[in-house]
Write an enzyme that holds these catalytic residues in place. Structure first.
Site, short mmCIF file in Angstrom:
data_model
loop_
_atom_site.label_atom_id
_atom_site.label_comp_id
_atom_site.label_asym_id
_atom_site.label_seq_id
_atom_site.Cartn_x
_atom_site.Cartn_y
_atom_site.Cartn_z
CG HIS A 125 -5.23 3.79 0.35
ND1 HIS A 125 -4.83 2.49 0.25
CD2 HIS A 125 -6.42 3.86 -0.30
CE1 HIS A 125 -5.73 1.80 -0.45
NE2 HIS A 125 -6.71 2.61 -0.79
CB SER A 140 -9.05 0.53 -0.87
OG SER A 140 -8.20 0.60 -1.96
CG ASP A 199 -2.29 0.57 0.95
OD1 ASP A 199 -2.30 1.77 0.66
OD2 ASP A 199 -3.31 -0.12 1.02
#
Lengths: 651, 82
Positions: free
Chosen positions: A105, A435, A32
């Site tokens: 994220h 996600s 990520d």
């Protein structure tokens, strides 16, 4: 995350998961944007020694040293050679050349999968509660592969290469590209190698829904995860000058709007630009929007950026209206100005008022957090959909999990909108996407791995899929947010994950490396293509008839020849009993009366750990020259367990 | 455009390594040098794939693909967060 543990039944069944003991032995690797190690979600209080199997390390770099790792965050690496080769050296004043997460994220996904328990979590008071990852005793290894300029396949492959060497147990990838042949797809190839080592690879299905054929990460050795809603909402109502109210959602917190109604203007009427209604940068005329609430259409640019554009132009607030592309799905955002998002129908009604009233006015009323919203889950409109464009005989996505308005850890390097103009800093953020659903499944897979250390990745996926549910408690079928109608296996796969049932699935569909090699033979891959995927010389047996239909997958995707008369398609499966000895009976349904489903044998008796095979024959009398779809289901039950499989029919 | 370098992922049939090489990395390096004096490996992969990534021109990539033991040479792809 807050709420999802309750929504998934983890809170009431904590004793069923042997997390506090074996859970700490499971390592989840996430590819990520890196990790913000100071997040409370990575506190290691109460965790035992790092598993002896762990071979990874904590790499140093910009604002990141080995001391940033602990017994929760046991590994952190970064991979930037491909990125730098393509875009030039990393500007360390703009992004950290280290595992540090400048985006948020990666911190969000890592804390969702395996974050520690954090009391008093919220975003500006929204979604408040005790946050925790799905496998809150599992260890986290962060592999930073995504940078300001994107995620490059050479870096992703290097990260998978290292994660395998490091000995992770689960790999979680909340990223993807388009559909491509498996032998060209770096994630598919890397995942194959991981699967061979017993690593379960869970990937996001993509956010290209509700269009058909919009999936990514569809190799059969990958667990492909779509997204659904929770029973939680953040209502923010639009109250028009004509007395009508419309519901919307928002995570805005800040200066309140005046109590009195404010003038409302349509962005398309406050811009000279083509597509001015979209509120893209620099397209609004300040003189027209100053002191007003602006209605912007969703699409093209980021939702939060529209709010920033309105604010920069002097607007006081924003109503963000969905168009047909998003229908009635509402995604809440932490806007920089008072704003709410409304569905297409409400948006159309508000526009109708705007265009018919000479002095339209509006108030936005923020209501905070509401839980118990029904129906839930609903398949997110953005969640990518099948059919599988590469191998139509493999049904994808595999299942759905919570992916809408998920609160989890965030990076302090960036505000909750991710916009450079957003100077706010938060411990937790609420965002949406596949996600977010993917690391839920990665964490749940880790829980199951902890309970059943010897289960293969395919068995764990089978357990998650065959126990997933496709109907609400009242019996109604799961809904699709894009249509408001029942969703199909092309939208939700096997259904919504139910981790408590997945612990004890009764029967499972296992798959080993040889099965996948046979699959590659069945799809007529050349020797070189198989070698690229499997890293070995594998000769398909010319005398053997390989069939994709016989891959021991926990779902069925039946492809009939179009234009013909009666067509018969056979699928073979083998079940393994992972519970007590028992006798299971089969039932099968189809929503298309022209299809007959016959299963042989109809009853299977299992001893402990025994395997039994069966054949399903799908027969259609429908003659169609057009592409068509139908759906059904097949289930084995001993009265205690229901081992369910979705079926799709395509002509 | 032909002269412009891009990143490629090179898949190698490791089992076909000539006996003259004692380690596969030397073989990979030799294969790479046979098509480009200046190209360097970005990564050498051992677990996820057998092969390496490097920067090549399109012509160099095509030539490399014809070398013995090279299974495929694919241009790098860009992925996005979901």
């Amino acid at each position: 995350t807050t709420r999802t543990p309750e929504f998934l039944g983890l809170d009431k069944n904590a004793d069923m998961f042997p997390e506090s003991t074996s859970g700490g032995e499971v390592i989840i690797g996430l590819l990520d944007t890196g990790v913000w190690p100071e997040s409370k979600s990575f506190d290691d209080t109460g965790l035992g020694p790092i598993p002896s199997s762990w071979k990874g390390q904590c790499e140093t770099g910009t604002n990141f040293t080995t001391s940033n790792c602990n017994k929760k965050l046991i590994g952190a690496r970064y991979f930037a050679n491909g990125y730098q080769a393509a875009t030039g050296p990393i500007d360390e004043s703009k992004e950290s050349k280290s595992p540090r997460d400048d985006d948020g994220h990666g911190t969000h996904t890592a804390s969702t999968a395996a974050g520690s328990v954090v009391a008093g979590a919220s975003l500006f008071g929204y979604a408040s509660g005790t946050a925790r990852g799905m496998a809150n005793h599992a260890r986290i290894a962060a592999y930073k592969v995504c940078w300001l300029g994107g995620c490059f396949s050479s870096d992703i492959l290097a990260a998978i290469d290292k994660a395998i060497e490091d000995n992770v147990n689960v790999l979680s990838l909340s990223l993807g590209g388009g559909m491509s042949d498996y032998y060209r797809d770096s994630i598919a190839i890397g995942a194959f190698a991981a699967m061979e080592k017993g690593i379960l690879v869970s990937c996001s299905a993509g956010n290209a829904g509700p269009s058909s054929f919009s999936l990514s990460n569809i190799a059969p050795w990958i667990t492909t995860v779509g997204a659904g809603t929770l029973d939680r909402d953040f209502p923010a109502y639009v109250s028009l000058g004509n007395g009508k109210n419309y519901s919307g959602v928002s995570l805005y917190k800040g200066n309140a709007l005046p109590d009195s109604p404010l003038p409302l203007i349509y962005a398309g009427n406050a811009s000279n630009a083509t597509g001015g209604s979209l509120c893209t940068a620099g397209t609004l005329t300040p003189e027209k929007v100053a002191g007003k609430i602006v209605l912007c259409d969703r699409g093209v640019n980021a939702r939060v950026q529209k709010g920033a554009v309105v604010k920069a132009a002097g607007g006081l607030g924003m109503v963000l209206a969905n168009t047909a592309a998003n229908g009635e799905e509402l995604v809440a955002d932490a806007h920089l100005l008072p704003a709410t998002a409304v569905g297409e129908k409400a948006g159309d009604a508000i526009k109708s008022y705007l265009f018919s009233d000479s002095q339209p006015t509006v108030k936005i009323l923020f209501e905070g957090t509401k839980v118990g919203i029904q129906p839930s889950p609903v398949v997110a409109a953005f969640s990518s959909r099948g059919p599988n464009g590469i191998t139509p005989q493999i049904l994808k996505p595999d299942l759905i999990a919570p992916g809408v308005n998920i609160l989890a850890g965030w990076s302090k390097a960036v505000g909750p909108t991710g916009l450079t103009v957003d100077n706010r800093r938060v411990d937790f953020n609420i965002i949406s996407g596949t996600s977010m659903s993917c690391p839920h499944v990665s964490g749940l897979a880790a829980l199951i791995k902890a309970a059943h250390p010897n289960w293969s990745p395919a068995v764990i996926r089978s357990a998650l899929m065959t126990t997933a549910y496709t109907a609400y408690k009242n019996g109604d079928k799961l809904q699709d947010s894009a249509t408001g109608k029942p969703s199909t296996p092309f939208d939700h796969g096997a259904g919504h994950v139910d981790p408590v049932s997945a612990l004890n699935p009764g029967l499972v569909y296992d798959l080993a490396v040889d099965d996948y090699l046979g699959f590659l033979c069945a799809i007529n891959y050349t020797d070189a293509e198989i070698n690229s995927v499997a890293r070995r010389k594998y000769q398909c047996d010319a005398s053997k008839q390989y069939s994709v239909n016989d891959l021991n997958y926990p779902s069925f995707a039946v492809v009939f020849q179009s234009g013909g008369g009666s067509t018969v398609v056979k699928h073979k499966r083998t079940l393994t009993n992972v519970g007590a000895a028992g006798t299971y009976s089969v039932s099968a349904t189809s929503d298309n009366p022209s299809i007959q489903i016959s299963v042989e044998p109809k009853v299977l008796s299992f001893k402990e750990n025994e395997n039994k095979s069966y054949t399903v024959t799908f027969t259609t009398s429908a003659s169609t020259s057009q592409s068509q779809n139908g759906f059904g289901s097949l289930a084995w039950s001993d009265g205690k367990h229901v081992v369910g499989s979705p079926i799709s029919f395509s002509w | 455009e032909e002269d412009q370098k891009s990143t490629y992922i090179v898949h190698v049939a490791k089992s076909e390594m000539p006996e003259t090489f004692s380690h596969h990395s030397a073989w990979y390096e030799s294969s790479l040098k046979s098509v480009s004096d200046s190209a360097e490996m970005l990564y050498l992969y051992d677990n996820a794939i057998h092969g390496f990534s490097t920067r090549l021109t399109a012509e160099e990539a095509r030539t490399l693909e014809t070398q013995s033991g090279i299974l495929a040479v694919f241009p790098e792809t860009r992925f996005e967060l979901h």
